[in-house]
Design an enzyme around this catalytic site. Structure first.
Site, PDB file in Angstrom:
ATOM      1  N   LYS A 186       0.871  -1.189   0.000  1.00 32.93           N
ATOM      2  CA  LYS A 186       0.000   0.000   0.000  1.00 32.93           C
ATOM      3  C   LYS A 186       0.908   1.240   0.000  1.00 32.93           C
ATOM      4  O   LYS A 186       1.526   1.565   1.012  1.00 32.93           O
ATOM      5  CB  LYS A 186      -0.885  -0.073   1.234  1.00 32.93           C
ATOM      6  CG  LYS A 186      -1.368   1.216   1.842  1.00 32.93           C
ATOM      7  CD  LYS A 186      -2.342   2.010   1.034  1.00 32.93           C
ATOM      8  CE  LYS A 186      -2.714   3.259   1.839  1.00 32.93           C
ATOM      9  NZ  LYS A 186      -1.865   4.412   1.524  1.00 32.93           N
ATOM     10  N   GLU A 260       9.053   0.811  11.403  1.00 30.24           N
ATOM     11  CA  GLU A 260      10.084   1.860  11.323  1.00 30.24           C
ATOM     12  C   GLU A 260       9.333   3.172  11.406  1.00 30.24           C
ATOM     13  O   GLU A 260       8.645   3.564  10.464  1.00 30.24           O
ATOM     14  CB  GLU A 260      10.886   1.713  10.029  1.00 30.24           C
ATOM     15  CG  GLU A 260      12.242   2.387  10.118  1.00 30.24           C
ATOM     16  CD  GLU A 260      12.234   3.788   9.551  1.00 30.24           C
ATOM     17  OE1 GLU A 260      11.885   4.734  10.312  1.00 30.24           O
ATOM     18  OE2 GLU A 260      12.568   3.942   8.377  1.00 30.24           O
ATOM     19  N   CYS A 294      12.995  10.496   8.166  1.00 29.26           N
ATOM     20  CA  CYS A 294      12.741  10.046   9.538  1.00 29.26           C
ATOM     21  C   CYS A 294      13.987  10.180  10.419  1.00 29.26           C
ATOM     22  O   CYS A 294      13.871  10.426  11.611  1.00 29.26           O
ATOM     23  CB  CYS A 294      12.222   8.615   9.545  1.00 29.26           C
ATOM     24  SG  CYS A 294      13.218   7.504   8.553  1.00 29.26           S
ATOM     25  N   GLU A 395       8.218  15.609  15.997  1.00 34.49           N
ATOM     26  CA  GLU A 395       8.810  15.411  14.671  1.00 34.49           C
ATOM     27  C   GLU A 395       8.106  16.360  13.698  1.00 34.49           C
ATOM     28  O   GLU A 395       6.922  16.216  13.410  1.00 34.49           O
ATOM     29  CB  GLU A 395       8.614  13.958  14.224  1.00 34.49           C
ATOM     30  CG  GLU A 395       9.301  13.670  12.918  1.00 34.49           C
ATOM     31  CD  GLU A 395       9.224  12.214  12.507  1.00 34.49           C
ATOM     32  OE1 GLU A 395       8.187  11.584  12.734  1.00 34.49           O
ATOM     33  OE2 GLU A 395      10.224  11.711  11.957  1.00 34.49           O
TER      34      GLU A 395
HETATM   35  P1  ADP Z   1       1.737  10.827   7.329  1.00 31.86           P
HETATM   36  O1  ADP Z   1       0.902  11.346   8.450  1.00 31.86           O
HETATM   37  O2  ADP Z   1       3.010  11.527   7.188  1.00 31.86           O
HETATM   38  O3  ADP Z   1       1.012  10.671   6.016  1.00 31.86           O
HETATM   39  P2  ADP Z   1       1.368   8.075   8.049  1.00 31.86           P
HETATM   40  O4  ADP Z   1       2.150   7.289   9.013  1.00 31.86           O
HETATM   41  O5  ADP Z   1      -0.039   8.366   8.420  1.00 31.86           O
HETATM   42  O6  ADP Z   1       2.194   9.376   7.766  1.00 31.86           O
HETATM   43  O7  ADP Z   1       1.387   7.365   6.630  1.00 31.86           O
HETATM   44  C1  ADP Z   1       2.229   6.297   6.280  1.00 31.86           C
HETATM   45  C2  ADP Z   1       1.409   5.253   5.550  1.00 31.86           C
HETATM   46  O8  ADP Z   1       0.425   4.733   6.429  1.00 31.86           O
HETATM   47  C3  ADP Z   1       0.652   5.771   4.338  1.00 31.86           C
HETATM   48  O9  ADP Z   1       0.678   4.778   3.324  1.00 31.86           O
HETATM   49  C4  ADP Z   1      -0.742   5.954   4.884  1.00 31.86           C
HETATM   50  O10 ADP Z   1      -1.761   5.901   3.899  1.00 31.86           O
HETATM   51  C5  ADP Z   1      -0.847   4.783   5.810  1.00 31.86           C
HETATM   52  N1  ADP Z   1      -1.877   4.930   6.853  1.00 31.86           N
HETATM   53  C6  ADP Z   1      -2.391   6.074   7.366  1.00 31.86           C
HETATM   54  N2  ADP Z   1      -3.308   5.796   8.322  1.00 31.86           N
HETATM   55  C7  ADP Z   1      -3.386   4.444   8.411  1.00 31.86           C
HETATM   56  C8  ADP Z   1      -4.117   3.533   9.219  1.00 31.86           C
HETATM   57  N3  ADP Z   1      -4.988   3.960  10.144  1.00 31.86           N
HETATM   58  N4  ADP Z   1      -3.911   2.215   9.039  1.00 31.86           N
HETATM   59  C9  ADP Z   1      -3.028   1.755   8.137  1.00 31.86           C
HETATM   60  N5  ADP Z   1      -2.302   2.563   7.340  1.00 31.86           N
HETATM   61  C10 ADP Z   1      -2.468   3.891   7.469  1.00 31.86           C
END
Ligand code: ADP
Length: 492
Positions: A186, A260, A294, A395
């Site tokens: 994803k 990570e 990161c 962060e």
């Molecule tokens: P940011 O806030 O910088 O976008 P995230 O950690 O939310 O960072 O995003 C990293 C990845 O996790 C992306 O692919 C995002 O779509 C996905 N993501 C965001 N929310 C969820 C969730 N609740 N469950 C699983 N994946 C998620």
């Protein structure tokens, strides 16, 4: 938008890669991907819903028992080496996808070629090095031989961030393939294109259909994957908050997880450091990729005798960086990835002075000329930052350095460790004893001495504390995708 569009940006909506074919999402939903440099439309991207995730997981599950299960380690290695060759041949276009979609400057995007190829080729080598152990045992009464087999963990859900889309796709998919797993990946909603194209290149390299599936979408798509009973392992890179949710969701079927997560990494400059080395590397340690890294060394601790000089020199470095649209070869600092990220970083720029930090350079949104429609902020240096200020604790994921003076070794390492994170840290000194003492004291998964940001697929990378667990890079990388089976055999 530009006449150097890569062929993959062809004006057609991007579909999901499931079972070896590009298919439309069941509900027909899409979202728009836009350029963070110009605001222009880049592509419509398929929004995978739960049914699509179901289909992808079913395809990956079927592929696990299909022809892929009969690939020898050498055949998996050969596929990965072919993949590396294809990525090499197409690297300029892949780099352009990241440049256009998430805003990494073109020169920096192209500069990742060697790293991405080294990752795939290093991991290809590991495919033929997977091995169990023969273990002596003391079982009473009967002679039994005991040994271990290493088996693929199964179907992997890989959820990646937007700050290094191509690299992250390779960093997750290659070790899964080396181990014999199948994958549903994803991508982040802000950077779908290079992972999609990477998935297609896997097929071209000879990875059987269904082994690599790509489901684009929002957080909900990731959540469907993280909670799916058909997924055996989640490999996640992203924010700490999302990581925590994924850990909770994965509990339902006790998935293996590696995380990570974020960081707020300390970088300590002692007074005896070679400042000609320390200053530019420490500045790049903050401003690289617009600070969207990161492991960025955003808490810069500087020993008092050289504090004023380092603040002035880091600020001069920051002020001289060329901020611009990502396609401009002169650009050193591109836009922030999205309106959301722009708003977040800008709020920290406003908050720093309110908290009492001294703004030395930057501190503003950039909206003039070619920057008018993008998400640009000036590389920013705050000095005299207090450890309790939000700019020193949270962060930011933007080009913002917080510089703080310290007196003496113990104060430096204690304050460096006063964070919930532990991803990385840096130490600058000409005194090897002091450097190694600091290495031992800093609670982080990576510590650089007289360097910042070196990474290699042969060297493990990952977090202490709330920066996560599990290591990527090094031998542990492929290990993460393997189960251990103990075998007992009566020998008399
Ligand atoms: P940011 O806030 O910088 O976008 P995230 O950690 O939310 O960072 O995003 C990293 C990845 O996790 C992306 O692919 C995002 O779509 C996905 N993501 C965001 N929310 C969820 C969730 N609740 N469950 C699983 N994946 C998620």
């Amino acid at each position: 938008m530009t006449d150097i569009r890569p062929a993959f940006i062809d004006g057609k909506p991007k579909q999901l890669l499931i079972g070896g074919r590009f298919v439309d999402p069941v509900a027909g939903e899409r979202f728009a991907s836009t350029s963070p440099s110009t605001g222009e439309h880049v592509a419509d991207i398929a929004l995978a819903g739960e049914e699509d995730v179901d289909r992808a997981v079913a395809a990956a599950r079927a592929a696990l028992d299909g022809p892929w299960s009969r690939f020898t380690p050498a055949e998996r290695q050969a596929v990965l080496l072919r993949l590396a060759d294809l990525v090499d041949a197409e690297f300029d276009d892949l780099a352009l996808l990241d440049c256009i979609e998430m805003g990494r400057p073109i020169t920096a995007s192209r500069g990742l070629r060697s790293m991405v190829l080294r990752v795939i080729r290093h991991i290809a080598g590991q495919a033929t090095a997977i091995h169990g152990e023969t273990l002596g045992n003391s079982f009473p009464g009967t002679e039994l031989m005991s040994f271990t087999l290493r088996e693929p963990i199964g179907v992997v859900g890989a959820i990646i961030p937007w700050n290094g889309p191509l690299f992250s796709a390779a960093w997750k998919i290659a070790p899964a393939l080396a181990a014999g797993c199948t994958v549903v990946l994803k991508p982040a909603e802000d950077a779908s294109l290079s992972p999609l194209r990477f998935g297609q290149l896997c097929l071209e390299a000879g990875v059987p259909e269904g082994v690599v599936n790509i489901v684009t979408g929002m957080g909900a798509t990731g959540a469907a994957l993280a909670s799916h009973p058909g997924i055996d392992k989640i490999s996640f890179t992203g924010s700490c908050e999302t990581g925590q949710k994924i850990i909770a969701m994965s509990a339902g079927t006790v998935k293996r997880v590696t995380m990570e997560l974020g960081g707020k990494s300390p970088n300590i400059i002692f007074a005896d450091a070679d400042l000609d080395l320390a200053v530019p590397a420490s500045a790049i340690g903050v401003f690289n990729n617009s600070g969207q890294v990161c492991a960025a060394g955003t808490r810069l601790f500087v020993e008092r005798p050289v504090y004023d000089e380092v603040v002035a020199r880091i600020a001069a470095f920051a002020g001289a960086l060329k901020v611009g649209p990502s396609l401009d070869p002169e650009t050193q600092v591109g836009p922030l990835v999205s309106a959301k990220q722009y708003a977040r970083v800008a709020s920290f720029l406003d908050e720093g002075p309110r908290e009492g930090a001294r703004l030395v350079t930057g501190g503003a949104r950039l909206t003039e000329g070619a920057l008018a429609n993008g998400h640009f902020v000036a590389p920013t240096v705050f000095a005299d930052v207090g450890d309790d200020m939000r700019i020193a604790r949270e962060e930011i994921f933007g080009p913002v350095a917080s510089i703080m003076p310290f007196d003496g070794f113990d104060e430096a390492v204690d304050r460096a460790n006063a964070t919930r994170f532990g991803l990385a840290g840096g130490v600058w000194t000409r005194d090897i004893t002091k450097a190694l003492a600091a290495v031992k004291r800093i609670k982080a998964g990576t510590v650089w001495v007289n360097h910042y940001f070196a990474m290699d697929p042969a060297v493990p990378f990952g977090g202490y504390k709330m920066s996560g667990f599990g290591r990527e890079g090094g031998f542990e990388h492929v290990e993460n995708y393997l189960n251990t089976k103990a075998v007992w055999v009566r020998t008399s």
